[in-house]
Design an enzyme around this catalytic site. Structure first.
Site, PDB file in Angstrom:
ATOM      1  N   HIS A  75       0.814  -1.230   0.000  1.00 31.73           N
ATOM      2  CA  HIS A  75       0.000   0.000   0.000  1.00 31.73           C
ATOM      3  C   HIS A  75       0.850   1.284   0.000  1.00 31.73           C
ATOM      4  O   HIS A  75       0.623   2.229   0.734  1.00 31.73           O
ATOM      5  CB  HIS A  75      -1.105   0.007   1.062  1.00 31.73           C
ATOM      6  CG  HIS A  75      -0.696  -0.044   2.526  1.00 31.73           C
ATOM      7  ND1 HIS A  75       0.343   0.664   3.059  1.00 31.73           N
ATOM      8  CD2 HIS A  75      -1.259  -0.688   3.568  1.00 31.73           C
ATOM      9  CE1 HIS A  75       0.409   0.430   4.356  1.00 31.73           C
ATOM     10  NE2 HIS A  75      -0.537  -0.379   4.690  1.00 31.73           N
TER      11      HIS A  75
ATOM     12  N   HIS B  34      -7.509  -8.012  13.873  1.00 27.21           N
ATOM     13  CA  HIS B  34      -7.323  -6.793  13.069  1.00 27.21           C
ATOM     14  C   HIS B  34      -7.972  -7.030  11.714  1.00 27.21           C
ATOM     15  O   HIS B  34      -7.759  -8.089  11.110  1.00 27.21           O
ATOM     16  CB  HIS B  34      -5.817  -6.553  12.924  1.00 27.21           C
ATOM     17  CG  HIS B  34      -5.425  -5.328  12.171  1.00 27.21           C
ATOM     18  ND1 HIS B  34      -6.205  -4.213  12.076  1.00 27.21           N
ATOM     19  CD2 HIS B  34      -4.288  -5.055  11.463  1.00 27.21           C
ATOM     20  CE1 HIS B  34      -5.580  -3.306  11.342  1.00 27.21           C
ATOM     21  NE2 HIS B  34      -4.422  -3.788  10.949  1.00 27.21           N
TER      22      HIS B  34
ATOM     23  N   GLU C  29      -7.657  -5.215   8.866  1.00 29.27           N
ATOM     24  CA  GLU C  29      -7.045  -4.685   7.640  1.00 29.27           C
ATOM     25  C   GLU C  29      -6.909  -5.811   6.598  1.00 29.27           C
ATOM     26  O   GLU C  29      -6.751  -6.991   6.937  1.00 29.27           O
ATOM     27  CB  GLU C  29      -5.680  -4.031   7.928  1.00 29.27           C
ATOM     28  CG  GLU C  29      -5.203  -3.227   6.730  1.00 29.27           C
ATOM     29  CD  GLU C  29      -4.053  -2.258   7.027  1.00 29.27           C
ATOM     30  OE1 GLU C  29      -3.572  -2.197   8.177  1.00 29.27           O
ATOM     31  OE2 GLU C  29      -3.643  -1.547   6.071  1.00 29.27           O
TER      32      GLU C  29
ATOM     33  N   ASP D 170      -4.777  -7.131   4.726  1.00 25.49           N
ATOM     34  CA  ASP D 170      -3.714  -8.145   4.701  1.00 25.49           C
ATOM     35  C   ASP D 170      -3.920  -9.246   5.735  1.00 25.49           C
ATOM     36  O   ASP D 170      -3.187 -10.234   5.725  1.00 25.49           O
ATOM     37  CB  ASP D 170      -2.328  -7.502   4.864  1.00 25.49           C
ATOM     38  CG  ASP D 170      -2.236  -6.537   6.026  1.00 25.49           C
ATOM     39  OD1 ASP D 170      -3.256  -5.940   6.395  1.00 25.49           O
ATOM     40  OD2 ASP D 170      -1.134  -6.366   6.573  1.00 25.49           O
TER      41      ASP D 170
ATOM     42  N   HIS E 239      -2.983  -0.452  15.058  1.00 22.65           N
ATOM     43  CA  HIS E 239      -2.962   0.903  14.530  1.00 22.65           C
ATOM     44  C   HIS E 239      -4.269   1.275  13.830  1.00 22.65           C
ATOM     45  O   HIS E 239      -4.349   2.314  13.175  1.00 22.65           O
ATOM     46  CB  HIS E 239      -1.775   1.068  13.546  1.00 22.65           C
ATOM     47  CG  HIS E 239      -1.927   0.253  12.305  1.00 22.65           C
ATOM     48  ND1 HIS E 239      -1.955   0.836  11.048  1.00 22.65           N
ATOM     49  CD2 HIS E 239      -2.124  -1.069  12.079  1.00 22.65           C
ATOM     50  CE1 HIS E 239      -2.115  -0.089  10.131  1.00 22.65           C
ATOM     51  NE2 HIS E 239      -2.223  -1.244  10.744  1.00 22.65           N
TER      52      HIS E 239
ATOM     53  N   ASP F 197      -0.263  -6.460  14.201  1.00 25.16           N
ATOM     54  CA  ASP F 197       0.820  -5.737  13.520  1.00 25.16           C
ATOM     55  C   ASP F 197       1.975  -5.340  14.453  1.00 25.16           C
ATOM     56  O   ASP F 197       3.127  -5.239  14.011  1.00 25.16           O
ATOM     57  CB  ASP F 197       0.275  -4.453  12.879  1.00 25.16           C
ATOM     58  CG  ASP F 197      -0.443  -4.721  11.564  1.00 25.16           C
ATOM     59  OD1 ASP F 197      -0.058  -5.650  10.849  1.00 25.16           O
ATOM     60  OD2 ASP F 197      -1.389  -3.979  11.271  1.00 25.16           O
TER      61      ASP F 197
ATOM     62  N   TYR G 143       9.513  -0.701  10.254  1.00 26.40           N
ATOM     63  CA  TYR G 143       8.075  -0.929  10.405  1.00 26.40           C
ATOM     64  C   TYR G 143       7.464   0.099  11.353  1.00 26.40           C
ATOM     65  O   TYR G 143       6.423   0.699  11.079  1.00 26.40           O
ATOM     66  CB  TYR G 143       7.850  -2.349  10.945  1.00 26.40           C
ATOM     67  CG  TYR G 143       6.415  -2.791  10.853  1.00 26.40           C
ATOM     68  CD1 TYR G 143       5.963  -3.509   9.746  1.00 26.40           C
ATOM     69  CD2 TYR G 143       5.496  -2.483  11.850  1.00 26.40           C
ATOM     70  CE1 TYR G 143       4.649  -3.908   9.645  1.00 26.40           C
ATOM     71  CE2 TYR G 143       4.183  -2.871  11.754  1.00 26.40           C
ATOM     72  CZ  TYR G 143       3.766  -3.597  10.657  1.00 26.40           C
ATOM     73  OH  TYR G 143       2.454  -3.978  10.560  1.00 26.40           O
TER      74      TYR G 143
ATOM     75  N   HIS H  57       3.213 -10.134  11.113  1.00 26.82           N
ATOM     76  CA  HIS H  57       4.174 -10.009  10.001  1.00 26.82           C
ATOM     77  C   HIS H  57       5.574 -10.401  10.501  1.00 26.82           C
ATOM     78  O   HIS H  57       5.980  -9.974  11.595  1.00 26.82           O
ATOM     79  CB  HIS H  57       4.294  -8.566   9.499  1.00 26.82           C
ATOM     80  CG  HIS H  57       3.052  -8.031   8.845  1.00 26.82           C
ATOM     81  ND1 HIS H  57       2.610  -8.464   7.631  1.00 26.82           N
ATOM     82  CD2 HIS H  57       2.184  -7.083   9.251  1.00 26.82           C
ATOM     83  CE1 HIS H  57       1.498  -7.800   7.302  1.00 26.82           C
ATOM     84  NE2 HIS H  57       1.221  -6.959   8.273  1.00 26.82           N
TER      85      HIS H  57
HETATM   86 FE1  FEO Z   1      -2.562  -3.134   9.796  1.00 22.96          FE
HETATM   87 FE2  FEO Z   1      -0.669  -5.735   8.672  1.00 22.96          FE
HETATM   88  O1  FEO Z   1      -2.147  -4.643   8.739  1.00 22.96           O
END
Ligand code: FEO
Length: 404
Positions: A24, A78, A80, A82, A145, A164, A196, A229
């Site tokens: 992104h 989360h 999001e 991903d 986040h 994250d 990150y 991640h």
């Molecule tokens: Fe906030 Fe890895 O997505």
């Protein structure tokens, strides 16, 4: 890569994205992973999913351990894209599973999926879920986040599934910090943590401190931190906790990043004597040309230094566009505890340095003034002015650094 047991009967069932370079808009030269975890207990529980492109991968990994139809619970830490966009595929295979999510997560999830056929249970900080031999404790982490974000702590195993937070964009054949330190290096891992944090979590330093202290007050022992991640912290989870507390508390290197762009290399010519002045003051210095550097790398280098000098030529009486783009990006990240100044060359009217200062002030950085503007091309005498500018800036940065 097949499923990996991270602790007795708890498996990483995620996917490695070796190829992603633009996440992104965030450059990811080392790729990334989408980590999710499967707990084999009386009630089989999946923690998080993966990015939609990798739904087949996580399903295959789950199937290598158990028929997904037997999954009782899916925890969504989360929403999001991903992490949650494979949920539809998972729920087709595990239609009876309960989904545990925060209230804000539920509200967000209904913008992605039709939830009417799913059994959604909302949870808040302190709620627990007994799944057999193990108990899951939910900890909301709003704005870390996204508003929906939470973490899940597996009490009996002392594992924090941290979504994250504490993650890194690293694609690797190994899953754990000790393995990564052996096959690559701890320095690379630390760099990825900083990268990150700088690009994703910089705006949330105060929240990070508050949340870590809340977790500490809950008295949770943490043996392992498993983010969504990158590498899992099993050998030294305290290391990444300490790094986060330090970064959130304003710690960084005594150094200066010169972040610039240039048209006919006049602004570029100014960087060399400025850098020499900084170095002669005993302060480290890095020089980053914006058109030659991914934005996320420039942001990391900014974050890694106590001071930053922005170099911009004047183009049509305003800042050079790539410099304006960098500063806009920086403003969104709401940096704190950094000193900044600006310099650049101009042809007739000038204006870029003034505009850069207006933006640095708007960002809220500690300003070093006045900036430095040079007409057309730096002469030998101008180079000496540049040297002194760098040297004086470094002196002020050293004094400012003592506060932290
Ligand atoms: Fe906030 Fe890895 O997505």
């Amino acid at each position: 890569m097949k499923a990996v047991e991270i602790k007795n009967n708890i498996y990483w069932v995620g996917a490695i994205d070796w190829a992603v370079r633009d996440f992104h808009g965030y450059m990811t030269p080392h790729g990334t992973t989408y980590n999710n975890y499967l707990i084999m207990d009386d009630d089989i529980t999946l923690l998080d999913t993966v990015k939609y492109d990798f739904a087949d991968t996580t399903i295959k990994n789950i199937q290598s351990i158990v028929d997904p139809a037997r999954i009782s619970n899916v925890i969504i830490n989360h929403i999001e894209n991903d992490h949650a966009t494979s949920l539809g595929d998972i729920m087709k295979l595990a239609p009876r599973a309960n989904i545990y999510i925060t209230e804000k997560g539920r509200k967000g999830l209904e913008r992605f999926f039709d939830l009417s056929g799913w059994n959604i249970k909302t949870v808040k900080t302190g709620d627990t879920l007994r799944i057999g031999k193990r108990t899951l404790l939910f900890i909301e982490t709003p704005m870390l986040h996204w508003p929906d974000s939470m973490m899940t702590y597996i009490k009996e195993e002392k594992i924090l599934i941290s979504q994250d937070a504490f993650g890194q964009h690293i694609a690797s054949a190994v899953r754990f910090d000790d393995e990564f330190a052996t096959c690559q290096s701890m320095a690379e891992l630390e760099d990825a943590v900083i990268d990150y944090y700088a690009n994703i979590l910089m705006p949330f330093g105060q929240l990070i401190r508050t949340k870590i202290s809340e977790v500490q007050k809950l008295g949770l022992d943490i043996d392992m931190i498993a983010p969504d991640h990158g590498i899992i912290w099993r050998n030294n989870p305290n290391k990444v906790l300490r790094m986060y507390l330090d970064m959130a508390g304003g710690k960084t290197h005594l150094g200066v990043s010169i972040i610039y762009d240039t048209m006919w290399r006049s602004t570029e010519k100014m960087t060399s004597p400025i850098m020499q002045g900084i170095k002669d003051e005993g302060v480290q210095c890095k020089v980053i040309k914006l058109r030659a550097t991914p934005m996320s790398v420039a942001i990391k280098e900014f974050w890694n230094s106590r001071g930053c000098l922005i170099g911009t030529p004047t183009l049509n009486n305003i800042m050079y566009p790539t410099v304006a783009e960098f500063l806009t990006h920086l403003r969104g990240l709401r940096p704190k505890d950094r000193m900044a100044g600006a310099f650049g060359s101009y042809g007739w009217g000038g204006g870029a340095v003034k505009e850069a200062y207006e933006e640095l002030k708007r960002i809220g950085l500690e300003l070093y003034e006045p900036g430095l503007e040079i007409l057309y091309r730096p002469s030998l005498q101008d180079e000496s002015v540049c040297y002194n500018f760098g040297r004086e800036f470094a002196k002020r940065v050293k004094t400012y650094h003592e506060k932290f």
